[in-house]
Design an enzyme around this catalytic site. Structure first.
Site, PDB file in Angstrom:
ATOM      1  N   SER A  95       0.829  -1.197   0.000  1.00 29.27           N
ATOM      2  CA  SER A  95       0.000   0.000   0.000  1.00 29.27           C
ATOM      3  C   SER A  95       0.871   1.257   0.000  1.00 29.27           C
ATOM      4  O   SER A  95       1.747   1.396  -0.847  1.00 29.27           O
ATOM      5  CB  SER A  95      -0.922  -0.081   1.216  1.00 29.27           C
ATOM      6  OG  SER A  95      -1.986   0.795   1.110  1.00 29.27           O
ATOM      7  N   ASP A 217      -9.842  -4.222  -5.930  1.00 27.69           N
ATOM      8  CA  ASP A 217      -9.250  -3.494  -4.795  1.00 27.69           C
ATOM      9  C   ASP A 217      -9.852  -2.095  -4.765  1.00 27.69           C
ATOM     10  O   ASP A 217      -9.655  -1.306  -5.686  1.00 27.69           O
ATOM     11  CB  ASP A 217      -7.724  -3.423  -4.985  1.00 27.69           C
ATOM     12  CG  ASP A 217      -7.022  -2.745  -3.812  1.00 27.69           C
ATOM     13  OD1 ASP A 217      -7.727  -2.152  -2.965  1.00 27.69           O
ATOM     14  OD2 ASP A 217      -5.791  -2.803  -3.758  1.00 27.69           O
ATOM     15  N   HIS A 245      -7.529  -5.509  -0.585  1.00 30.19           N
ATOM     16  CA  HIS A 245      -6.335  -4.680  -0.580  1.00 30.19           C
ATOM     17  C   HIS A 245      -5.173  -5.344   0.149  1.00 30.19           C
ATOM     18  O   HIS A 245      -4.075  -4.801   0.181  1.00 30.19           O
ATOM     19  CB  HIS A 245      -6.675  -3.330   0.073  1.00 30.19           C
ATOM     20  CG  HIS A 245      -5.575  -2.334  -0.044  1.00 30.19           C
ATOM     21  ND1 HIS A 245      -5.056  -1.925  -1.260  1.00 30.19           N
ATOM     22  CD2 HIS A 245      -4.881  -1.652   0.898  1.00 30.19           C
ATOM     23  CE1 HIS A 245      -4.088  -1.032  -1.045  1.00 30.19           C
ATOM     24  NE2 HIS A 245      -3.958  -0.846   0.246  1.00 30.19           N
TER      25      HIS A 245
END
Lengths: 265, 392
Positions: A95, A217, A245
């Site tokens: 991320s 996602d 995610h």
């Protein structure tokens, strides 16, 4: 300050192996990697850490000015590398940490051998002709929702950790810290994360890069993974069948296999 | 249980009414089950009634995250889902469900992840509680918290501003003298302290140094501090005599009707050919120390009554000559009454730092402050003020 203590750095695998530095994203801590990182210990020197404010990091090291941009977090990454004298580093970022690792690699390109970006996004908010997946109003609402979860965040959790029979020691230490964060720091980290814009930096990346894109996602949609791949010359894009995610938790086998192939293990 | 009375009948009826299906559908909470990827596989009637969705619009078609507001969706992906995977459960998460007609329904969510015998995730069970009132209450609490934080910040800024007006940031430059002062409020420094000092000029080579301690703290003490400082400045112009100046200050404080009194050392310094003549008068305050090179520090002056407590009291003054290399050190009881457990820093603590010291005034003042703070592990119980006057 000792960066190893500040960032709760933990090392696994042989000291002679090529270093792999795993960096967690917004929300949790280094335990996000618990199903993936151990798979690399046979060949690599695996280093895990917590960003300041998360997990077992030293919360007193939180400096509002330093951490008001992702650069402050990148500084920590470089300090960890220096403290451990890591060279030829394979950086694996989940991320927002994909961008943190990229910033670190732009500052000290020679230190990094490869970048693995899991669900990266250089900008979360839509812009002229760019689809980040969120409007500004969405992000404002996110920050408000962090405020209203303040009660939930600060109460001590005593979770029943799902056992990992092969590595029981992992289960033990989790009982206290997982997903607990100082709400004020978490909110600032959310602001820094979701208001960041690193699109222009992508083209400067010279380190071989793997982009892992999840299916469906909502944080980093397909178009964003494609954007990152297009902008980083020579990067490889792999779309996982894993949804959501956090493929490092929901599909660790697939995630591990793709990373393994990229790092030649 | 015996017989078939009305209570028994009611019991049986209630039991029959709550068969498992009704128990599920009409539970007083929303209830849904999802596949590990979040796709809704089953939902109860309560949830449908609350949200206005139809069962066939949800089952197999929507994920739980898709029912949430955007903020909630991000929270879901970054916190809730990882927590569920790692811990097998998530509790008391505050989320908003967006209903069929676009309203927000605040809910508290508990969820558990069920696994098959191999440990693979199989189903997620989610219970949702309507938290409309609770959320409003929490928002009110948050608003109050923000208000309290702001008001605390304002109070702190006010106290610090006030404090800065009462203490000269650095003592003025006095030709032919080396003067330094340090001040440290008690605790974390958020409250206005009662210690103060002032250094000002009356005429050429004629200066006044005052250091004192107003009884009490806070805004009221600050008001008295201001009164004391300006009164001493005014009367020092009218009279060269520290005893007279303290007597007039005494009258002003009593006339003011405040029940605050103070302790002070008032020092008048006049330059002569041989050095500086120092005349000092003390009102209820620790006596200053006189430092001569190569000699142990000496206490100077005579104790006198508090200022602002009793009318018409007699005071004394002491004259001394300060020659080159000599110093006078004025301090408040925050120094000697510094505490560590039951121990007190005391005059001996002060003398240990002071004796043998021969350097600029600022070095000595800093050394004293540093030592007494270290003694108290950097959390001063009382205000600390120190002024050092040195003839270079």
């Amino acid at each position: 300050m000792d960066p190893l203590a500040r960032n709760n750095v933990r090392l696994f695998g042989g000291v002679d192996g090529q270093p792999m530095l795993f960096s967690h994203g917004f929300g949790c801590d280094q335990h996000m990697w618990r199903f993936v990182a151990p798979e690399f210990e046979d060949r690599f020197r695996v280093a895990l850490f917590d960003h300041v404010g998360a997990g077992g990091s030293d919360q007193s090291a939180y400096d509002v000015a330093k951490y008001s941009s992702l650069d402050g977090y990148a500084t920590d990454v470089l300090e960890i590398c220096e403290a451990l004298d890591l060279r030829d580093v394979i950086f694996v970022g989940h991320s927002v940490s994909s961008m943190i690792g990229m910033l670190a690699a732009l500052r000290e390109p020679d230190r990094f051998a490869k970048l693995v970006m899991v669900g990266p996004s250089p900008r979360y908010i839509d812009d002229d002709g760019y689809v980040g997946g969120f409007s500004e109003a969405d992000i404002t609402e996110l920050l408000e929702s962090l405020d209203s979860n303040y009660l939930g965040w600060s109460t001590a959790m005593a979770p029943v950790i799902m056992g990992n029979t092969e590595r029981p020691e992992l289960g033990q230490e989790l009982t206290e810290s997982f997903c607990r964060a100082d709400p004020a720091i978490a909110k600032r980290f959310a602001e820094v994360t979701f208001l960041s814009d690193n699109r222009d930096d992508l083209a400067r990346v010279r380190v071989p890069t793997l982009v892992l894109q999840c299916s469906k996602d909502v944080i980093a949609p397909d178009s964003v993974g494609e954007f990152v791949h297009q902008r980083i010359a020579g990067s490889r894009l792999v779309t996982l069948t894993a949804t959501g995610h956090c493929p490092n938790l929901s599909a660790p086998d697939e995630t591990t296999a793709v990373i393994r192939q990229f790092v030649g293990a | 249980m015996t017989g078939a009375g009305p209570a028994q009948e009611a019991f049986q009826e209630a039991l029959l009414e709550d068969d498992p299906e009704l128990l599920y559908d009409r539970a007083p909470c929303g209830y849904l089950s999802t596949a590990p990827d979040g796709t809704i596989v089953k939902v109860n009637q309560t949830f449908l009634s609350w949200t206005g969705f139809r069962r066939e619009g949800l089952v197999g078609r929507r994920t739980f995250a898709q029912l949430l507001s955007v903020g909630g969706r991000i929270y879901h992906e970054t916190h809730y889902a990882p927590m569920l995977r790692m811990q097998g459960s998530a509790r008391e998460l505050a989320l908003d469900v967006v209903t069929a007609d676009g309203r927000r329904l605040p809910v508290l969510v508990n969820a558990v992840l069920e696994r098959d015998p191999h440990g693979e995730p199989r189903v997620v069970r989610v219970a949702l509680f309507d938290a409309t009132d609770r959320r409003e209450y929490e928002r009110e609490l948050l608003r109050e918290k923000h208000r309290a934080e702001q008001s605390e910040a304002r109070a702190r800024a006010l106290a610090q501003t006030l404090q800065q007006t009462l203490i000269p940031p650095t003592p003025p430059h006095v030709p032919g003298l080396d003067v330094a002062g340090v001040y440290r409020p008690a605790g974390t420094g958020e409250e206005v302290g009662g210690d103060f000092y002032d250094v000002f000029q009356v005429a050429e080579d004629d200066w006044v140094v005052i250091l004192g301690d107003i009884c009490g703290k806070g805004v009221e003490a600050a008001v008295v501090t201001a009164l004391v400082r300006y009164t001493v400045r005014a009367v020092s112009v009218q009279t060269p005599d520290p005893v007279e100046a303290l007597s007039r200050l005494n009258e002003v404080l009593i006339a003011q009707g405040t029940d605050r009194f103070c302790t002070v050392v008032l020092l008048r310094l006049r330059r002569t050919d041989r050095g500086w003549n120092a005349t000092l008068s003390v009102g209820g305050h620790p006596l200053p120390l006189h430092l001569k090179q190569g000699q142990p520090a000496e206490v100077v002056g005579e104790p006198g009554p508090l200022v602002g407590a009793f009318p018409g009291v007699a005071r004394t003054e002491t004259d001394l000559l300060l020659s080159s290399g000599e110093m006078l050190l004025l301090y408040t009881d925050g120094v000697t009454e510094g505490r560590r457990g039951r121990e007190m820093y005391g005059e001996h603590g002060l003398l240990r730092v002071v004796n043998g010291h021969a350097g600029p005034a600022a070095e000595l003042a800093d050394a004293v402050l540093h030592d007494v703070l270290e003694y108290q592990e950097h959390l001063a119980r009382d205000d600390i003020a120190v002024v050092v006057v040195r003839v270079p």
